[in-house]
Design an enzyme around this catalytic site. Structure first.
Site, PDB file in Angstrom:
ATOM      1  N   THR A  19       0.733  -1.353  -0.186  1.00 25.16           N
ATOM      2  CA  THR A  19       0.082  -0.029   0.043  1.00 25.16           C
ATOM      3  C   THR A  19       0.875   1.283  -0.061  1.00 25.16           C
ATOM      4  OG1 THR A  19      -1.580  -1.084   1.182  1.00 25.16           O
ATOM      5  CG2 THR A  19      -1.625   1.279   1.134  1.00 25.16           C
TER       6      THR A  19
ATOM      7  N   LYS B  52      14.106   7.777   1.576  1.00 18.66           N
ATOM      8  CA  LYS B  52      13.728   6.858   2.656  1.00 18.66           C
ATOM      9  C   LYS B  52      14.864   6.482   3.494  1.00 18.66           C
ATOM     10  CE  LYS B  52       9.250   7.338   1.375  1.00 18.66           C
ATOM     11  NZ  LYS B  52       8.453   6.569   0.930  1.00 18.66           N
TER      12      LYS B  52
ATOM     13  N   GLU C 150      -0.379  -4.685   6.278  1.00 19.19           N
ATOM     14  CA  GLU C 150       0.905  -4.931   5.657  1.00 19.19           C
ATOM     15  C   GLU C 150       1.951  -5.630   6.581  1.00 19.19           C
ATOM     16  OE1 GLU C 150       1.364  -0.620   3.509  1.00 19.19           O
ATOM     17  OE2 GLU C 150       2.059  -0.756   5.644  1.00 19.19           O
TER      18      GLU C 150
HETATM   19  C1  A5P Z   1       1.195   2.366   4.081  1.00 16.89           C
HETATM   20  O1  A5P Z   1       0.550   2.119   5.328  1.00 16.89           O
HETATM   21  C2  A5P Z   1       2.626   2.409   4.667  1.00 16.89           C
HETATM   22  O2  A5P Z   1       3.248   1.472   5.096  1.00 16.89           O
HETATM   23  C3  A5P Z   1       3.349   2.583   3.145  1.00 16.89           C
HETATM   24  O3  A5P Z   1       4.015   1.495   2.548  1.00 16.89           O
HETATM   25  C4  A5P Z   1       4.454   3.567   3.455  1.00 16.89           C
HETATM   26  O4  A5P Z   1       3.943   4.808   4.181  1.00 16.89           O
HETATM   27  C5  A5P Z   1       5.226   4.034   2.243  1.00 16.89           C
HETATM   28  O5  A5P Z   1       4.486   4.810   1.444  1.00 16.89           O
HETATM   29  P1  A5P Z   1       4.916   5.718   0.174  1.00 16.89           P
HETATM   30  O6  A5P Z   1       5.218   4.794  -0.914  1.00 16.89           O
HETATM   31  O7  A5P Z   1       3.660   6.240  -0.337  1.00 16.89           O
HETATM   32  O8  A5P Z   1       5.724   6.687   0.570  1.00 16.89           O
END
Ligand code: A5P
Length: 229
Positions: free
Chosen positions: A31, A126, A108
C-alpha cells in the site's frame, strides 16, 4: 528534487521489484504511492499472460488490484506468500523499517510476516542512518486510546491521534485508530518494539524488524539494491 523526480524514482524502484515476480507465485500487494506503481505494473504483466494470485494489504490496494484484473486470494486459500512488494516511510542500514504512513501497517505486517520475501520499494529520501525522523505510527484500539497515548508518552514520545481532514479520527481497515508518535532518533528499534508490544491497547506498530529481505531504491536514474545479511 521535484515531485516528478520522486515519482520517477518510485516507478524505477517498483519496476525492478516487479521483474522478480514469476508465474505461479502468490504475491503480497503493498500500500502507498510506490506500491501503487508496482500493482499497476503487475496488472500490466497479468494482462500480458502472467499467472499469479495477489493478496492485498489494504482496501485501497484491493480496489486497485480488482481494477487491474489481478486475481486475488485470501488467507483461507493459501499457506504462505512467495513475495511481497511494499513501500516504507524510512529504512535504516539494518533494513529495519518504519511503515504505516498510509495507515495500513497492521495488514502490511501480517502479509509481510507470512511472506518468504519482503521486497521494499522506495525513493532515495527513505534511507536514514536512524529511524525516527518520520513519526512512528502505532495502531490502537479506539476504546481507551487516551490511556495508550499516555503510556507511549512515558516512553518519551509525543503521541498524536491521526485525524482526517474533517477533524474526525482516521480509522484503519481493521477499525482502529492510529497514534503518530515522535520519539526522535530511535537508537534501539527492537527495544522500542518490545516496549510498545507490552502496552495494553496497542494492536501493532510500524516498526518492521527482521522482515525486509531487500530494499530496491532508486536515486535519480540509478537503481540500487540493498540486501539484509
Ligand atoms: C502504508 O501504510 C505505508 O506503510 C506505506 O507503505 C508507506 O507509507 C510508504 O508509502 P509511500 O510509498 O507512499 O511513501
Amino acid at each position: 528534487m521535484t515531485t516528478n523526480d520522486a515519482e520517477r524514482e518510485k516507478e524505477l524502484s517498483a519496476a525492478a521489484a516487479v521483474a522478480l515476480v514469476e508465474d505461479g507465485m502468490v504475491v503480497g500487494l503493498g500500500t502507498g504511492s510506490t506500491a501503487k506503481h508496482a500493482v499497476r505494473m503487475i496488472g500490466e504483466r497479468v494482462r500480458a499472460g502472467l499467472k499469479i494470485r495477489g493478496i492485498p494489504t489494504s482496501s485501497v490496494t484491493k480496489t486497485q488490484a480488482d481494477q487491474e484484473g489481478i486475481p486475488l486470494v485470501g488467507f483461507d486459500e493459501i499457506t504462505k506468500i512467495d513475495l511481497t512488494i511494499d513501500g516504507a516511510d524510512e529504512f535504516d542500514p539494518h533494513l529495519r523499517l518504519t511503515k504505516g504512513g498510509g495507515g495500513a501497517l497492521l495488514f502490511e505486517k501480517i502479509v509481510a510476516a507470512a511472506s518468504d520475501r519482503l521486497i521494499v520499494v522506495c525513493d532515495a529520501k527513505k534511507e536514514v542512518p536512524f529511524l525516527g525522523a518520520f513519526p512512528l505510527p502505532v495502531e490502537v484500539v479506539p476504546f481507551g486510546w487516551q490511556q495508550v497515548a499516555a503510556r507511549i508518552k512515558e516512553l518519551g514520545a509525543q503521541a498524536g491521534l491521526r485525524t482526517r481532514s474533517d477533524g474526525k479520527p482516521f480509522v484503519t481497515d481493521a477499525h482502529h485508530y492510529i497514534l503518530d508518535c515522535r520519539f526522535g532518533e530511535i537508537r534501539d528499534p527492537p527495544a522500542l518494539a518490545r516496549a510498545l508490544d507490552a502496552i495494553v491497547g496497542v494492536v501493532e506498530h510500524g516498526l518492521f524488524i527482521d522482515l525486509a529481505d531487500r530494499v530496491i531504491l532508486a536515486e535519480g536514474d540509478r537503481v540500487r539494491e540493498i540486501k539484509r545479511h
